[in-house]
Design a protein around this motif. Structure first.
Motif, PDB file in Angstrom:
ATOM      1  N   UNK A   7      17.158   4.041  21.135  1.00 33.59           N
ATOM      2  CA  UNK A   7      16.382   5.200  21.582  1.00 33.59           C
ATOM      3  C   UNK A   7      15.459   4.830  22.739  1.00 33.59           C
ATOM      4  N   UNK A   8      15.522   3.560  23.179  1.00 32.98           N
ATOM      5  CA  UNK A   8      14.720   3.112  24.305  1.00 32.98           C
ATOM      6  C   UNK A   8      13.404   2.464  23.933  1.00 32.98           C
ATOM      7  N   UNK A   9      13.048   2.447  22.636  1.00 28.84           N
ATOM      8  CA  UNK A   9      11.814   1.793  22.212  1.00 28.84           C
ATOM      9  C   UNK A   9      11.966   0.279  22.329  1.00 28.84           C
ATOM     10  N   UNK A  10      10.952  -0.358  22.901  1.00 32.39           N
ATOM     11  CA  UNK A  10      10.972  -1.808  23.119  1.00 32.39           C
ATOM     12  C   UNK A  10       9.748  -2.424  22.458  1.00 32.39           C
ATOM     13  N   UNK A  11       9.953  -3.480  21.688  1.00 38.93           N
ATOM     14  CA  UNK A  11       8.860  -4.180  21.006  1.00 38.93           C
ATOM     15  C   UNK A  11       8.917  -5.666  21.380  1.00 38.93           C
ATOM     16  N   UNK A  14       8.131 -11.818  27.434  1.00 43.68           N
ATOM     17  CA  UNK A  14       8.464 -10.395  27.520  1.00 43.68           C
ATOM     18  C   UNK A  14       7.221  -9.512  27.570  1.00 43.68           C
ATOM     19  N   UNK A  15       6.184  -9.896  26.830  1.00 47.79           N
ATOM     20  CA  UNK A  15       4.957  -9.110  26.857  1.00 47.79           C
ATOM     21  C   UNK A  15       4.246  -9.257  28.199  1.00 47.79           C
ATOM     22  N   UNK A  42       8.712   0.443  26.722  1.00 47.28           N
ATOM     23  CA  UNK A  42       9.753   1.420  26.367  1.00 47.28           C
ATOM     24  C   UNK A  42      10.445   1.906  27.639  1.00 47.28           C
ATOM     25  N   UNK A  43      11.737   2.065  27.573  1.00 49.59           N
ATOM     26  CA  UNK A  43      12.511   2.409  28.764  1.00 49.59           C
ATOM     27  C   UNK A  43      13.759   3.175  28.361  1.00 49.59           C
TER      28      UNK A  43
END
Length: 355
Positions: free
Chosen positions: A331-335, A262-263, A269-270
């Motif tokens: 909220x769209x934050x992606x980690x 994924x990284x 973020x999307x």
């Protein structure tokens, strides 16, 4: 006399026309490559060898086989046999017959005393498609492990949930927005706390439907008297799956962390889809792939949480006492490089093994 001769002749003709009853597995479609999960896309009879995961090691002295549970992954409980009509064991193979319905089931091999020696996930779904990620990050399935759909907004896309390092799945939600566990053919046992007796791989194998809560020493379902743990449950070495990997043959749990799928693919973020509860990430081919917010099973007692709000996807990569995973929020934050305690039950999206 003539009547007797006629009867004998008719009997001989009948015997000549009789076929021997086929041996179990004789007319079955055999899975040649062993795994802990077998994909079934058509209603027919199948067979597989009773070996441990992707190895050639026998599971032991099998006396019989039985279906442990079946589920559509919805709020409708199937009747016994709705997915797997029959199952039997003969000469090192399990033979089972399926219907044309979609869902998930688990088949167990048992010894003469009824103890579970090993169990296999039967995944009744259309053949998953290959999705190629950006930056040569890898080729992933188009759906979660256990999902019967890859469509956004479809409850069938949620799939099943896994504790890190365990091969057997737990049910996810029956809704894309509520923490309501999908129905199945059994009453699932209560979760147990990890200790020296039930925080072992042997216990996990013998009790595939029991959620093992994390202990206070290492916050893992795998028990240790100190703050150590075992990192080889899903991998024997880098990019090499172990006998406990839950993915089908040719696939494995993906790599995580900074060098993870994924990284490397650039999952940043999307925009979160608040209607269908998930995120469509941009990839190389096709242009988008859907990740539903499947929620997770809480590490202490296995309760389902955050369905429709957050997505949690395990990687195979250890991170100290934790393991790396992908997480995204509503909220769209992606980690893509988070790590978390291994007793949690997260989704799995399988990576294609190198050919």
């Amino acid at each position: 006399m003539k009547k007797l001769l006629l009867m004998l002749t008719l009997a001989l003709v009948a015997l000549a026309g009789c076929e021997k009853e086929p041996m179990p597995g004789q007319d079955a479609t055999a899975f040649e490559s062993p795994a802990n999960c077998y994909i079934v896309s058509q209603a027919r009879t199948y067979s597989f060898k009773t070996v441990k995961g992707n190895s050639s090691e026998s599971v032991g002295d099998v006396a019989y086989a039985e279906v442990l549970w079946e589920s559509f992954g919805t709020d409708v409980a199937p009747a016994v046999g709705d997915l797997v009509k029959s199952v039997s064991y003969k000469k090192g193979k399990i033979v089972f017959k399926t219907t044309d319905k979609k869902g998930n089931a688990v088949i167990a091999a048992k010894d003469a005393a009824g103890n579970i020696l090993w169990s296999w996930h039967i995944w009744l779904t259309n053949q998953p498609k290959e999705h190629v990620y950006n930056n040569n990050a890898g080729t992933m399935m188009d759906r979660n492990l256990g999902a019967t759909s890859a469509a956004r907004g479809d409850v069938g896309a949620l799939g099943l949930l896994y504790q890190w390092g365990r091969k057997d799945p737990f049910l996810g939600s029956s809704s894309i927005s509520d923490n309501t566990i999908a129905k199945s053919t059994i009453f699932w046992p209560s979760a147990v706390s990890s200790n020296s007796t039930n925080g072992t791989i042997a216990y996990a194998i013998a009790n595939p439907t029991t959620f093992i809560g994390g202990n206070y020493s290492n916050h893992d379902w795998y028990y240790s008297e100190d703050s150590s743990t075992d990192n080889t449950r899903w991998t024997e070495s880098e990019s090499s799956k172990s006998i406990y990997d839950p993915c089908p043959a040719g696939w494995r749990v993906p790599d995580g962390g900074m060098n993870g799928v994924w990284n490397k693919a650039g999952f940043d973020d999307t925009t979160y889809d608040n209607t269908n509860n998930g995120i469509s990430f941009s990839i190389s081919s096709p242009s988008k792939t859907w990740y539903p917010a499947s929620g997770y099973r809480y590490s202490s007692y296995g309760a389902l949480s955050w369905v429709g709000n957050n997505g949690y996807y395990w990687s195979v990569t250890p991170g100290s006492l934790k393991a790396y995973y992908l997480r995204f929020y509503d909220d769209g934050f992606v980690h893509p490089t988070y790590n978390q305690y291994r007793a949690n039950g997260f989704s799995v999206r399988c990576l294609q093994e190198s050919k």
